[in-house]
Enzyme design. Sequence first.
Site, PDB file in Angstrom:
ATOM      1  N   HIS B  14      45.598  44.744  48.034  1.00  0.00           N
ATOM      2  CA  HIS B  14      45.363  43.890  46.868  1.00  0.00           C
ATOM      3  C   HIS B  14      44.052  43.121  47.045  1.00  0.00           C
ATOM      4  CE1 HIS B  14      47.657  40.052  48.504  1.00  0.00           C
ATOM      5  NE2 HIS B  14      46.724  40.435  49.312  1.00  0.00           N
ATOM      6  N   CYS B  33      40.473  36.491  50.667  1.00  0.00           N
ATOM      7  CA  CYS B  33      41.292  37.327  49.771  1.00  0.00           C
ATOM      8  C   CYS B  33      40.481  37.815  48.580  1.00  0.00           C
ATOM      9  CB  CYS B  33      42.512  36.556  49.284  1.00  0.00           C
ATOM     10  SG  CYS B  33      43.572  36.055  50.623  1.00  0.00           S
ATOM     11  N   HIS B  39      42.113  44.198  50.600  1.00  0.00           N
ATOM     12  CA  HIS B  39      42.699  44.286  51.940  1.00  0.00           C
ATOM     13  C   HIS B  39      44.172  44.578  51.733  1.00  0.00           C
ATOM     14  CE1 HIS B  39      43.394  40.192  50.552  1.00  0.00           C
ATOM     15  NE2 HIS B  39      44.471  40.190  51.325  1.00  0.00           N
ATOM     16  N   HIS B  41      48.538  44.531  53.284  1.00  0.00           N
ATOM     17  CA  HIS B  41      49.577  43.903  54.101  1.00  0.00           C
ATOM     18  C   HIS B  41      50.739  44.872  54.298  1.00  0.00           C
ATOM     19  CE1 HIS B  41      47.817  39.891  53.789  1.00  0.00           C
ATOM     20  NE2 HIS B  41      47.630  40.105  52.504  1.00  0.00           N
ATOM     21  N   ASP B  79      54.648  51.047  47.275  1.00  0.00           N
ATOM     22  CA  ASP B  79      54.336  51.448  48.653  1.00  0.00           C
ATOM     23  C   ASP B  79      53.092  52.330  48.701  1.00  0.00           C
ATOM     24  OD1 ASP B  79      54.728  51.580  51.432  1.00  0.00           O
ATOM     25  OD2 ASP B  79      55.747  53.523  51.232  1.00  0.00           O
ATOM     26  N   HIS B  80      52.137  51.937  49.548  1.00  0.00           N
ATOM     27  CA  HIS B  80      50.867  52.644  49.681  1.00  0.00           C
ATOM     28  C   HIS B  80      50.118  52.730  48.354  1.00  0.00           C
ATOM     29  CE1 HIS B  80      52.495  53.373  53.612  1.00  0.00           C
ATOM     30  NE2 HIS B  80      51.307  53.769  54.009  1.00  0.00           N
ATOM     31  N   GLU B 124      54.638  38.399  52.868  1.00  0.00           N
ATOM     32  CA  GLU B 124      53.333  39.057  52.913  1.00  0.00           C
ATOM     33  C   GLU B 124      52.907  39.212  54.380  1.00  0.00           C
ATOM     34  OE1 GLU B 124      50.164  37.812  49.992  1.00  0.00           O
ATOM     35  OE2 GLU B 124      49.178  37.254  51.849  1.00  0.00           O
TER      36      GLU B 124
END
Lengths: 157, 144
Positions: B14, B33, B39, B41, B79-80, B124
């Site tokens: 994100h 951020c 980047h 998580h 996811d991913h 997170e």
Amino acid sequence: MTATLGIGAVGELKIELGRRYRFAASHRLHSAQMSDAENARIYGKCNNACGHGHNYTVEISVSGDVDPATGMIANLADLDSFVQREVIEPFDHRSLNEEVDAFRAAVPTTENLCVEIYRRLRAFPLAKLERVRVEETSNNSFEYPGDGPVSGSDGAQ
Amino acid sequence: MVLLTRKIEFSASHRYNNPALSAEENQRIFGKCNNPHGHGHNYTLEVTVAGEPDPVTGMVVDLADLKKLLEQEVMRRMDHRHLNFEVPELAGQIPTCENVARVIWNLLEPKIPQGRLHRVRLYESPDLFADCYRNGVGRNGGAS
């Protein structure tokens, strides 16, 4: 953007931000209101005269409206610097008994520590403090939702 | 009433950037951020369902059903993935922990097969999380 979340009406969605911090400190459990024998009986090892220490973890939750412009209840940098100033700096690598005024009179159990941390953090101006949870070790944790009496004034001493 | 919690993990990228603000403002508010390439998580999601154990099965909710629901609503969506670009429910929102938790709540609440959704907790990182629940329903379950 979705509507800003209000808090108050029953059934509305409520969002809290949780954050964990760590500090290491020493303490000794000893009450001046009891005899040495009673202190030893009640507090056991924790009454050892020279004290001992823990790696404490502090978990706090704050609530408030999520700002649509930032997506945040409170900016993490503001929260972190407030907690750093009010709790981490005055407690980390200190003796709670000797270096924190609140524990000159009160026994620095982690119950009392929770309340003291709550007292210091409830003045955070950008969100509402919901609760403080402190892990004294990975096996013992204590939580204070701010529903009892908190003596002393807000902010650092 | 009994609470049941299922945990899943997903990884996503994100970036925090509000196009209504200047580059300097974005940098000041969001710091690292705001880095242009984003980047990621490893998120941990805890979903708590409240209810009475069924007298026949002894279950608040069938975990297999809950697992399937989480796979379908959360894993496949997030996811991913890049949360800014690939999750339509987050369009126009900064994909903070608070907003992602709320989106997950809204996706799951109407589809919980048994019992009712009590809490969504999204980590997170181990030190940063958001909780989502209905106000007026005590966080330990009962009405408050």
